[in-house]
Design a protein around this motif. Structure first.
Motif, PDB file in Angstrom:
ATOM      1  N   ILE A  74       0.846  -1.206   0.000  1.00  0.00           N
ATOM      2  CA  ILE A  74       0.000   0.000   0.000  1.00  0.00           C
ATOM      3  C   ILE A  74       0.871   1.242   0.000  1.00  0.00           C
ATOM      4  O   ILE A  74       0.624   2.203  -0.740  1.00  0.00           O
ATOM      5  CB  ILE A  74      -0.967  -0.008   1.205  1.00  0.00           C
ATOM      6  CG1 ILE A  74      -1.930  -1.185   1.132  1.00  0.00           C
ATOM      7  CG2 ILE A  74      -1.698   1.315   1.334  1.00  0.00           C
ATOM      8  CD1 ILE A  74      -2.834  -1.197  -0.076  1.00  0.00           C
ATOM      9  N   LEU A  75       1.911   1.235   0.829  1.00  0.00           N
ATOM     10  CA  LEU A  75       2.826   2.373   0.893  1.00  0.00           C
ATOM     11  C   LEU A  75       3.498   2.604  -0.465  1.00  0.00           C
ATOM     12  O   LEU A  75       3.576   3.736  -0.940  1.00  0.00           O
ATOM     13  CB  LEU A  75       3.886   2.099   1.964  1.00  0.00           C
ATOM     14  CG  LEU A  75       4.463   3.239   2.749  1.00  0.00           C
ATOM     15  CD1 LEU A  75       3.393   4.138   3.327  1.00  0.00           C
ATOM     16  CD2 LEU A  75       5.362   2.720   3.847  1.00  0.00           C
ATOM     17  N   ALA A  76       3.934   1.541  -1.101  1.00  0.00           N
ATOM     18  CA  ALA A  76       4.562   1.650  -2.419  1.00  0.00           C
ATOM     19  C   ALA A  76       3.569   2.199  -3.452  1.00  0.00           C
ATOM     20  O   ALA A  76       3.934   3.040  -4.288  1.00  0.00           O
ATOM     21  CB  ALA A  76       5.092   0.287  -2.864  1.00  0.00           C
ATOM     22  N   ALA A  77       2.319   1.750  -3.396  1.00  0.00           N
ATOM     23  CA  ALA A  77       1.304   2.223  -4.343  1.00  0.00           C
ATOM     24  C   ALA A  77       1.015   3.713  -4.128  1.00  0.00           C
ATOM     25  O   ALA A  77       0.868   4.466  -5.099  1.00  0.00           O
ATOM     26  CB  ALA A  77       0.023   1.409  -4.194  1.00  0.00           C
ATOM     27  N   LEU A  78       0.945   4.145  -2.886  1.00  0.00           N
ATOM     28  CA  LEU A  78       0.709   5.569  -2.615  1.00  0.00           C
ATOM     29  C   LEU A  78       1.879   6.408  -3.123  1.00  0.00           C
ATOM     30  O   LEU A  78       1.674   7.477  -3.718  1.00  0.00           O
ATOM     31  CB  LEU A  78       0.491   5.799  -1.119  1.00  0.00           C
ATOM     32  CG  LEU A  78      -0.837   5.283  -0.564  1.00  0.00           C
ATOM     33  CD1 LEU A  78      -0.835   5.346   0.958  1.00  0.00           C
ATOM     34  CD2 LEU A  78      -2.005   6.061  -1.137  1.00  0.00           C
ATOM     35  N   ARG A  79       3.087   5.926  -2.906  1.00  0.00           N
ATOM     36  CA  ARG A  79       4.262   6.665  -3.376  1.00  0.00           C
ATOM     37  C   ARG A  79       4.299   6.721  -4.904  1.00  0.00           C
ATOM     38  O   ARG A  79       4.679   7.739  -5.472  1.00  0.00           O
ATOM     39  CB  ARG A  79       5.526   6.023  -2.814  1.00  0.00           C
ATOM     40  CG  ARG A  79       5.671   6.251  -1.319  1.00  0.00           C
ATOM     41  CD  ARG A  79       6.814   5.490  -0.716  1.00  0.00           C
ATOM     42  NE  ARG A  79       6.903   5.776   0.722  1.00  0.00           N
ATOM     43  CZ  ARG A  79       7.522   4.996   1.588  1.00  0.00           C
ATOM     44  NH1 ARG A  79       8.128   3.894   1.183  1.00  0.00           N
ATOM     45  NH2 ARG A  79       7.546   5.313   2.872  1.00  0.00           N
ATOM     46  N   ARG A  80       3.895   5.647  -5.549  1.00  0.00           N
ATOM     47  CA  ARG A  80       3.843   5.611  -7.011  1.00  0.00           C
ATOM     48  C   ARG A  80       2.830   6.614  -7.558  1.00  0.00           C
ATOM     49  O   ARG A  80       3.026   7.199  -8.610  1.00  0.00           O
ATOM     50  CB  ARG A  80       3.411   4.203  -7.458  1.00  0.00           C
ATOM     51  CG  ARG A  80       4.365   3.457  -8.280  1.00  0.00           C
ATOM     52  CD  ARG A  80       3.839   2.162  -8.843  1.00  0.00           C
ATOM     53  NE  ARG A  80       2.633   1.566  -8.319  1.00  0.00           N
ATOM     54  CZ  ARG A  80       2.598   0.604  -7.395  1.00  0.00           C
ATOM     55  NH1 ARG A  80       3.703   0.145  -6.855  1.00  0.00           N
ATOM     56  NH2 ARG A  80       1.447   0.098  -6.998  1.00  0.00           N
ATOM     57  N   ASN A  81       1.729   6.778  -6.840  1.00  0.00           N
ATOM     58  CA  ASN A  81       0.633   7.641  -7.284  1.00  0.00           C
ATOM     59  C   ASN A  81       0.711   9.054  -6.711  1.00  0.00           C
ATOM     60  O   ASN A  81      -0.241   9.821  -6.828  1.00  0.00           O
ATOM     61  CB  ASN A  81      -0.709   7.005  -6.909  1.00  0.00           C
ATOM     62  CG  ASN A  81      -1.000   5.808  -7.775  1.00  0.00           C
ATOM     63  OD1 ASN A  81      -1.414   5.949  -8.905  1.00  0.00           O
ATOM     64  ND2 ASN A  81      -0.762   4.612  -7.244  1.00  0.00           N
TER      65      ASN A  81
END
Length: 137
Positions: A74-81
């Motif tokens: 989830i953290l990686a997805a938020l950083r990506r977006n």
């Protein structure tokens, strides 16, 4: 001898206000599901707090997926977006510039659980209920 003024003990009213506005807006963005990322689809994410830097150029959002699982993904997805999230925040808020967002896992709930477990321990409860040693009898 002149002294430099000491830094304020905590965040300013402006930092608190901007942090709270970003927190509410980010919560709405995540709840609406406007981000098209498979990692974020169908996941409820709690935004516990957003802390803005004194110059309001950076803001750290403390987030936690419902149930606490899959945190790193989830953290990686938020950083990506992050660029899309900043764009949506800019459209929703009247700020001169949107701070650079950073995402961190909110550890508050874990600390609360640890404190509850500690206070539930029989030895701790016994110590808390015992009268102080220097108390008159």
């Amino acid at each position: 001898m002149s002294r430099s003024p000491s830094p304020p003990p905590g965040p300013s009213q402006r930092q608190l206000r901007v942090g709270e506005l970003i927190r509410r807006t980010l919560s709405e963005i995540l709840a609406q599901g406007d981000l098209h990322d498979p990692e974020l689809e169908g996941v409820s994410i709690t935004v516990g707090e957003v802390r803005a830097s004194p110059d309001l150029r950076k803001a750290t959002a403390y987030v936690l997926p419902l149930g606490g699982g899959n945190r790193e993904a989830i953290l990686a997805a938020l950083r990506r977006n992050k660029p899309e999230i900043r764009h949506q925040i800019a459209r929703s808020m009247a700020l001169k510039s949107v701070p650079d967002l950073r995402f961190e896992i909110d550890e508050t709930f874990d600390r609360l659980d640890a404190a509850r477990r500690m206070f539930a321990d029989e030895r701790i409860r016994r110590d808390l209920e015992a009268p102080p040693e220097d108390a008159p009898e």
